[in-house]
Design a protein around this motif. Sequence first.
Motif, mmCIF file in Angstrom:
data_model
loop_
_atom_site.group_PDB
_atom_site.id
_atom_site.type_symbol
_atom_site.label_atom_id
_atom_site.label_comp_id
_atom_site.label_asym_id
_atom_site.label_seq_id
_atom_site.Cartn_x
_atom_site.Cartn_y
_atom_site.Cartn_z
ATOM 1 N N ARG A 298 0.825 -1.216 0.000
ATOM 2 C CA ARG A 298 0.000 0.000 0.000
ATOM 3 C C ARG A 298 0.853 1.257 0.000
ATOM 4 N NH1 ARG A 298 -3.030 -3.025 3.766
ATOM 5 N NH2 ARG A 298 -2.368 -1.721 5.524
ATOM 6 N N MET A 299 2.057 1.137 0.561
ATOM 7 C CA MET A 299 2.995 2.257 0.528
ATOM 8 C C MET A 299 3.670 2.392 -0.832
ATOM 9 S SD MET A 299 5.012 1.897 4.156
ATOM 10 C CE MET A 299 4.303 2.466 5.703
ATOM 11 N N GLY A 334 -5.225 1.948 6.432
ATOM 12 C CA GLY A 334 -5.543 0.539 6.282
ATOM 13 C C GLY A 334 -4.797 -0.388 7.212
ATOM 14 N N GLU A 335 -3.846 0.135 7.992
ATOM 15 C CA GLU A 335 -3.081 -0.728 8.887
ATOM 16 C C GLU A 335 -4.009 -1.362 9.924
ATOM 17 O OE1 GLU A 335 1.077 -0.155 11.211
ATOM 18 O OE2 GLU A 335 -0.630 0.893 12.116
ATOM 19 N N GLU A 339 -1.595 -6.379 11.297
ATOM 20 C CA GLU A 339 -0.433 -5.886 10.556
ATOM 21 C C GLU A 339 0.536 -5.158 11.481
ATOM 22 O OE1 GLU A 339 -2.583 -5.266 6.174
ATOM 23 O OE2 GLU A 339 -2.468 -3.607 7.627
ATOM 24 N N PHE A 340 -0.013 -4.400 12.420
ATOM 25 C CA PHE A 340 0.848 -3.711 13.376
ATOM 26 C C PHE A 340 1.568 -4.710 14.273
ATOM 27 C CE2 PHE A 340 1.408 -1.829 17.634
ATOM 28 C CZ PHE A 340 2.373 -0.899 17.316
ATOM 29 N N GLN A 341 0.861 -5.738 14.717
ATOM 30 C CA GLN A 341 1.481 -6.752 15.555
ATOM 31 C C GLN A 341 2.580 -7.480 14.784
ATOM 32 O OE1 GLN A 341 0.947 -7.309 18.924
ATOM 33 N NE2 GLN A 341 2.819 -8.533 18.626
ATOM 34 N N HIS A 374 -8.506 5.171 6.823
ATOM 35 C CA HIS A 374 -7.512 5.895 7.601
ATOM 36 C C HIS A 374 -7.658 5.561 9.085
ATOM 37 C CE1 HIS A 374 -5.566 8.932 4.831
ATOM 38 N NE2 HIS A 374 -6.344 8.208 4.037
ATOM 39 N N VAL A 375 -6.542 5.426 9.760
ATOM 40 C CA VAL A 375 -6.520 4.999 11.159
ATOM 41 C C VAL A 375 -6.812 6.195 12.059
ATOM 42 C CG1 VAL A 375 -5.091 3.973 12.969
ATOM 43 C CG2 VAL A 375 -4.845 3.205 10.582
#
Length: 468
Positions: A298-299, A334-335, A339-341, A374-375
């Motif tokens: 996505r980036m 979208g994170e 995905e963060f973990q 968006h987060v």
Amino acid sequence: MTSNPPDLRPDLAPKPTLAETPRSDQPTLGMVSLGCPKALVDSERILTRLRAEGYGISPDYAGADAVIVNTCGFLDSAKAESLDAIGEALKENGKVIVTGCLGAEPDYIREHHPRIHAVTGPHQYEQVLDAVHDAVPPAPDPFVDLLPATGVKLTPRHFSYLKISEGCNHKCKFCIIPDMRGKLASRPVHAVLREAEKLVEAGVREIMVISQDTSAYGLDRKYSTHPWKGEDVRSHIQDLARELGRLAPADELWVRMHYVYPYPHVRELIPLMADPDLALLPYLDIPFQHAHPDVLRRMARPAAAAKTLDEIQAWRATCPDITLRSTFIVGYPGETEAEFQHLLDWLDEAQLDRVGCFKYENVDGARSNDLPDHVPEAIKEERWERFMEKAQAISAAKLTTKVGSTCQVIVDDIDADGIATCRTKADAPEIDGNLFIDEGTDALSVGDLVTVEVDEASDYDLWGQIRR
């Protein structure tokens, strides 16, 4: 004068320091330099050109006939800081010339500050000079206006940034640097080495190689060769790093690599870093940004986190002393929590030595603004805190292992109480940690390279004693 606060960007340039007394009839200019070390180099080049034309440099607003504000436009918060700096310069001085990354948006700047004298974009040196000539005509005196061989430097005398290229060929969705600074444009290798050689001759003890994408150096020049000291040297990061490492003995000079993207050919740099006869430090500053393949896609960055772990393992096998630093973005559109973990788990495995992190921000013109999901800010903040807690624990554990060891450090400052602020080879100025020496510093001077024994560690810093 001001620069961006340390919590705004993980890779800020040091605050400019100007110590010069202009002659009584000399036209003088002030400089506010914001943003990253690459912008600081632009400021140095501008001031060097102006100094050569007879302008004096003022360390404050009151002593300047005009002020140049070199702006940052990487994030919306950086733009706000740039606008504040322009406003402060207008209030304190009144005659302001704006340049730098935010200068690529002149209408935006004039909307907020219509009284500015002129606006130029990033690395538009000739346009800046023209604007200065219009605002403050030059009055050179060739008998007294002497210019040091290295030009005007905004860093302390013992270290300097060396910009090897401009622009970037990547199209990361969160970044507008290529729109502002263009595609990759590398300097010829002999020109870079000649500048570095002059720095060493002037007493610089640490050279920090910077660009938007250091690994890609020379790609646009098709790695063309140039003669240097009887050899043909390619405009390639491997050849450049090797020749920089030969400029002085390894115990007299440090060469530090920044913004190194992990292309496969980067592995060829690692044996050079392990060579005790070269001044190239075992230090890589690599902007990983994230670890989950879907976030990286996505980036619009190559999604090769697993291979990156393999590369890190191979680098450490070749050069066990290597220091790895990186920056990451949390809360990218979208994170997910999973995905963060994944990023936290990756960090556990990678065990990076130095880590910076910032929360995602929209930037005008960035394609990531249009991404869905968006987060929320509260979740970004919570993830940032969890990330930094993890990074802090890794840093503390790694520094604890340094207690009892000996290492070479460079002295950055000695305060009135005799406490010396130093850095090890694992620490870049402003962005990494420090090593403090609180006794026996009478014989030390700023810029000295000395050997110390580490006797205490904290989460990010070390304490030590001079080894006699």
